[in-house]
Design an enzyme around this catalytic site. Sequence first.
Site, PDB file in Angstrom:
ATOM      1  N   ASP A 114     -60.658 117.427 -18.035  1.00 31.17           N
ATOM      2  CA  ASP A 114     -61.924 116.962 -18.635  1.00 31.17           C
ATOM      3  C   ASP A 114     -62.190 115.612 -17.969  1.00 31.17           C
ATOM      4  O   ASP A 114     -61.824 114.567 -18.480  1.00 31.17           O
ATOM      5  CB  ASP A 114     -61.720 116.836 -20.153  1.00 31.17           C
ATOM      6  CG  ASP A 114     -63.003 116.541 -20.897  1.00 31.17           C
ATOM      7  OD1 ASP A 114     -64.050 117.072 -20.499  1.00 31.17           O
ATOM      8  OD2 ASP A 114     -62.959 115.768 -21.871  1.00 31.17           O
ATOM      9  N   ALA A 157     -56.805 114.366 -18.530  1.00 30.07           N
ATOM     10  CA  ALA A 157     -57.551 113.135 -18.867  1.00 30.07           C
ATOM     11  C   ALA A 157     -57.879 113.235 -20.352  1.00 30.07           C
ATOM     12  O   ALA A 157     -58.910 113.756 -20.740  1.00 30.07           O
ATOM     13  CB  ALA A 157     -58.825 113.043 -18.021  1.00 30.07           C
ATOM     14  N   ALA A 158     -56.964 112.748 -21.189  1.00 26.91           N
ATOM     15  CA  ALA A 158     -56.906 113.243 -22.566  1.00 26.91           C
ATOM     16  C   ALA A 158     -57.555 112.379 -23.638  1.00 26.91           C
ATOM     17  O   ALA A 158     -57.954 112.896 -24.677  1.00 26.91           O
ATOM     18  CB  ALA A 158     -55.439 113.472 -22.941  1.00 26.91           C
ATOM     19  N   PRO A 177     -60.046 110.191 -26.016  1.00 25.54           N
ATOM     20  CA  PRO A 177     -59.290 109.855 -27.230  1.00 25.54           C
ATOM     21  C   PRO A 177     -58.571 111.014 -27.895  1.00 25.54           C
ATOM     22  O   PRO A 177     -57.892 110.809 -28.899  1.00 25.54           O
ATOM     23  CB  PRO A 177     -60.370 109.298 -28.155  1.00 25.54           C
ATOM     24  CG  PRO A 177     -61.614 110.021 -27.746  1.00 25.54           C
ATOM     25  CD  PRO A 177     -61.505 110.225 -26.259  1.00 25.54           C
ATOM     26  N   GLY A 178     -58.707 112.225 -27.361  1.00 27.37           N
ATOM     27  CA  GLY A 178     -57.856 113.300 -27.870  1.00 27.37           C
ATOM     28  C   GLY A 178     -58.574 114.402 -28.613  1.00 27.37           C
ATOM     29  O   GLY A 178     -57.933 115.226 -29.257  1.00 27.37           O
ATOM     30  N   CYS A 226     -68.987 115.671 -19.015  1.00 24.32           N
ATOM     31  CA  CYS A 226     -70.148 115.532 -19.909  1.00 24.32           C
ATOM     32  C   CYS A 226     -71.286 114.927 -19.105  1.00 24.32           C
ATOM     33  O   CYS A 226     -71.965 114.009 -19.544  1.00 24.32           O
ATOM     34  CB  CYS A 226     -69.809 114.709 -21.144  1.00 24.32           C
ATOM     35  SG  CYS A 226     -69.135 113.093 -20.784  1.00 24.32           S
ATOM     36  N   GLU A 246     -53.311 110.053 -19.845  1.00 23.32           N
ATOM     37  CA  GLU A 246     -54.481 109.168 -19.891  1.00 23.32           C
ATOM     38  C   GLU A 246     -54.186 107.922 -19.067  1.00 23.32           C
ATOM     39  O   GLU A 246     -53.104 107.346 -19.146  1.00 23.32           O
ATOM     40  CB  GLU A 246     -54.798 108.809 -21.346  1.00 23.32           C
ATOM     41  CG  GLU A 246     -55.821 107.711 -21.536  1.00 23.32           C
ATOM     42  CD  GLU A 246     -57.177 107.995 -20.897  1.00 23.32           C
ATOM     43  OE1 GLU A 246     -57.676 109.119 -21.013  1.00 23.32           O
ATOM     44  OE2 GLU A 246     -57.722 107.068 -20.249  1.00 23.32           O
ATOM     45  N   LYS A 248     -59.975 117.004 -27.368  1.00 26.70           N
ATOM     46  CA  LYS A 248     -59.561 118.302 -26.823  1.00 26.70           C
ATOM     47  C   LYS A 248     -58.046 118.477 -26.897  1.00 26.70           C
ATOM     48  O   LYS A 248     -57.556 119.588 -27.042  1.00 26.70           O
ATOM     49  CB  LYS A 248     -60.088 118.468 -25.399  1.00 26.70           C
ATOM     50  CG  LYS A 248     -61.607 118.406 -25.372  1.00 26.70           C
ATOM     51  CD  LYS A 248     -62.214 118.540 -24.019  1.00 26.70           C
ATOM     52  CE  LYS A 248     -63.683 118.169 -24.026  1.00 26.70           C
ATOM     53  NZ  LYS A 248     -63.960 116.729 -24.247  1.00 26.70           N
ATOM     54  N   ASP A 287     -52.552 107.794 -13.206  1.00 26.04           N
ATOM     55  CA  ASP A 287     -53.704 108.365 -12.528  1.00 26.04           C
ATOM     56  C   ASP A 287     -53.374 109.863 -12.400  1.00 26.04           C
ATOM     57  O   ASP A 287     -52.318 110.225 -11.849  1.00 26.04           O
ATOM     58  CB  ASP A 287     -53.827 107.716 -11.136  1.00 26.04           C
ATOM     59  CG  ASP A 287     -55.027 108.252 -10.372  1.00 26.04           C
ATOM     60  OD1 ASP A 287     -55.456 109.387 -10.650  1.00 26.04           O
ATOM     61  OD2 ASP A 287     -55.491 107.530  -9.478  1.00 26.04           O
TER      62      ASP A 287
HETATM   63  N1  SAM Z   1     -60.648 114.757 -22.936  1.00 28.17           N
HETATM   64  C1  SAM Z   1     -61.053 113.604 -23.737  1.00 28.17           C
HETATM   65  C2  SAM Z   1     -61.437 114.046 -25.121  1.00 28.17           C
HETATM   66  O1  SAM Z   1     -61.926 115.176 -25.241  1.00 28.17           O
HETATM   67  O2  SAM Z   1     -61.244 113.313 -26.092  1.00 28.17           O
HETATM   68  C3  SAM Z   1     -62.166 112.842 -23.067  1.00 28.17           C
HETATM   69  C4  SAM Z   1     -61.806 112.421 -21.673  1.00 28.17           C
HETATM   70  S1  SAM Z   1     -62.983 111.397 -20.886  1.00 28.17           S
HETATM   71  C5  SAM Z   1     -64.203 112.506 -20.412  1.00 28.17           C
HETATM   72  C6  SAM Z   1     -62.174 111.033 -19.385  1.00 28.17           C
HETATM   73  C7  SAM Z   1     -60.939 110.196 -19.557  1.00 28.17           C
HETATM   74  O3  SAM Z   1     -60.303 110.080 -18.289  1.00 28.17           O
HETATM   75  C8  SAM Z   1     -61.167 108.770 -20.036  1.00 28.17           C
HETATM   76  O4  SAM Z   1     -60.373 108.539 -21.173  1.00 28.17           O
HETATM   77  C9  SAM Z   1     -60.707 107.896 -18.873  1.00 28.17           C
HETATM   78  O5  SAM Z   1     -60.078 106.705 -19.311  1.00 28.17           O
HETATM   79  C10 SAM Z   1     -59.718 108.808 -18.200  1.00 28.17           C
HETATM   80  N2  SAM Z   1     -59.487 108.571 -16.752  1.00 28.17           N
HETATM   81  C11 SAM Z   1     -60.256 107.881 -15.870  1.00 28.17           C
HETATM   82  N3  SAM Z   1     -59.717 107.951 -14.642  1.00 28.17           N
HETATM   83  C12 SAM Z   1     -58.593 108.701 -14.740  1.00 28.17           C
HETATM   84  C13 SAM Z   1     -57.590 109.111 -13.816  1.00 28.17           C
HETATM   85  N4  SAM Z   1     -57.665 108.788 -12.530  1.00 28.17           N
HETATM   86  N5  SAM Z   1     -56.560 109.847 -14.295  1.00 28.17           N
HETATM   87  C14 SAM Z   1     -56.495 110.186 -15.597  1.00 28.17           C
HETATM   88  N6  SAM Z   1     -57.412 109.837 -16.519  1.00 28.17           N
HETATM   89  C15 SAM Z   1     -58.445 109.091 -16.085  1.00 28.17           C
END
Ligand code: SAM
Length: 476
Positions: free
Chosen positions: A194, A125-126, A128-129, A247, A149, A131, A176
């Site tokens: 994440d 779940a990357a 805006p990037g 978070c 993402e 990590k 997903d």
């Molecule tokens: N790892 C990111 C960073 O450090 O910049 C922050 C990630 S944020 C906590 C969680 C992310 O998961 C969001 O961008 C959201 O859109 C995405 N998300 C939500 N549901 C998801 C799913 N089922 N599969 C993958 N990503 C998903």
Amino acid sequence: MHDNTYLPDHFLRHIAAIMPAHLSMDEFVASCRRPLRRSIRVNTLKISVAAFVARMQPLGWQLDPVPWCDTGFWLSREDESVPLGNTAEHLSGLFYIQEASSMLPVTALFACEQTRRDGMLLDAAAAPGSKTTQIAALMDNQGMLVANEYSSSRLKVLSANLQRCGVTNVGMTHFDAKVFGQWLPETFDAILLDAPCSGEGTVRKDEDALRNWSIESIDEIAAVQQGLLESAFHALKPGGVLVYSTCTLSLQENQAVCQSLQDKFGDAFSFDSLADLFPAAEKACTPEGYLHVWPQIFDSEGFFVARLRKQHSVPNTMFKPGKLGKFPFSPLPAKESEPMLREIEAAFGVVPQGNLFGRSEEIWLFPQLFEQVQGKLRFDRIGLKLAETFKKGYRLTHEWALAYGDGASKGFVELDIADAREFMMGRDVWPEQEAAGTGEVIVRYQGHTLGMGKWVGSRVKNALPRELVRDNNLFV
Ligand code: SAM
């Protein structure tokens, strides 16, 4: 002090019930109302920490090390008139603006020998990037990192951040994240999940983060997190390492999600204790060995980090290969790739690393390990677009320049600050201090790349992508 921070009573009662005995609710509330300290992470794909500090200190930047990330710093600036994102150093990818506690999960992922920089990694779940770019820097652009993402708009931001930071080893996907266990069982050496969460730890950044808070919404999102964690676990190779982070603060989204995996596959993996991850980590360590970072402990956002090692395979009832469309790329034949690479080396003194693939009028550089996942997953973007071709030749891309331009030993032009500003505002420049050249040229400021241009007489024609053009409040 953020007096408007929305902290509803039912949320505070919920937190009071789970706050560890040695921590105080008053301090929790006070820290939620205190503005966050600014923090950044130096992008070592572009500059060493020592060189960055030496460059920024004379500009009045005070950089205080983040104890759990050797590239992370809390920042205070004497002059804040230029937004951090509009500084020359940000535009050329020398640093990433990242909250200090959000640097923890990647530190935990790499603090064990199983996570190799030349491995196959997943950031599930990357966007805006923050990590993804942190992982790519620790991998030194080697191996391959699949960055997934689910949200289309956030995927675009992820892509822009990867380009700005000179990341070349990422394949971006748009699913997903539940699909990874189905489509790619036992594929990854290390995984970061994440997870999407209710964001209870983010009130210091967003005073309205808890506007829609309810126990029901937490329970709903916890069910999603359990599914994502189980799927990621299936996608992990035996012997591999997985970090689960959020978070948020509620047990439902953190400890209970870990427990749900334990209940299913407890004999196939073990959680590591993170108590020794950095000096003082034990202040945030739970009895299970997770880090549950309450905002008042390190004066940061709230965060949760757990790390597990998979000891052996588990039966995977999920497995079902994904449907793929036709793969639009083919490897570039040596008779095309070799002269091109020789030309680039002759013009710029750098050799692009990776495998060259082509599709219609584009040439791409794919990560070293791409073949391990080729034909198993549909990608939105793989590696780096090197060039666009046309009848009489090719044009190197902006993203190539951002990834390789700093290492060029020739074929670049150094601008002074006035010209650098003009260039970032999309204008052509006439660099007085340099003899005019010919053809494509890497445009740099203080040794770091801003983009590509083209010599036309003594003028450098601006080739900055339009969406990156800034119109005001740039560095001075
Ligand atoms: N790892 C990111 C960073 O450090 O910049 C922050 C990630 S944020 C906590 C969680 C992310 O998961 C969001 O961008 C959201 O859109 C995405 N998300 C939500 N549901 C998801 C799913 N089922 N599969 C993958 N990503 C998903």
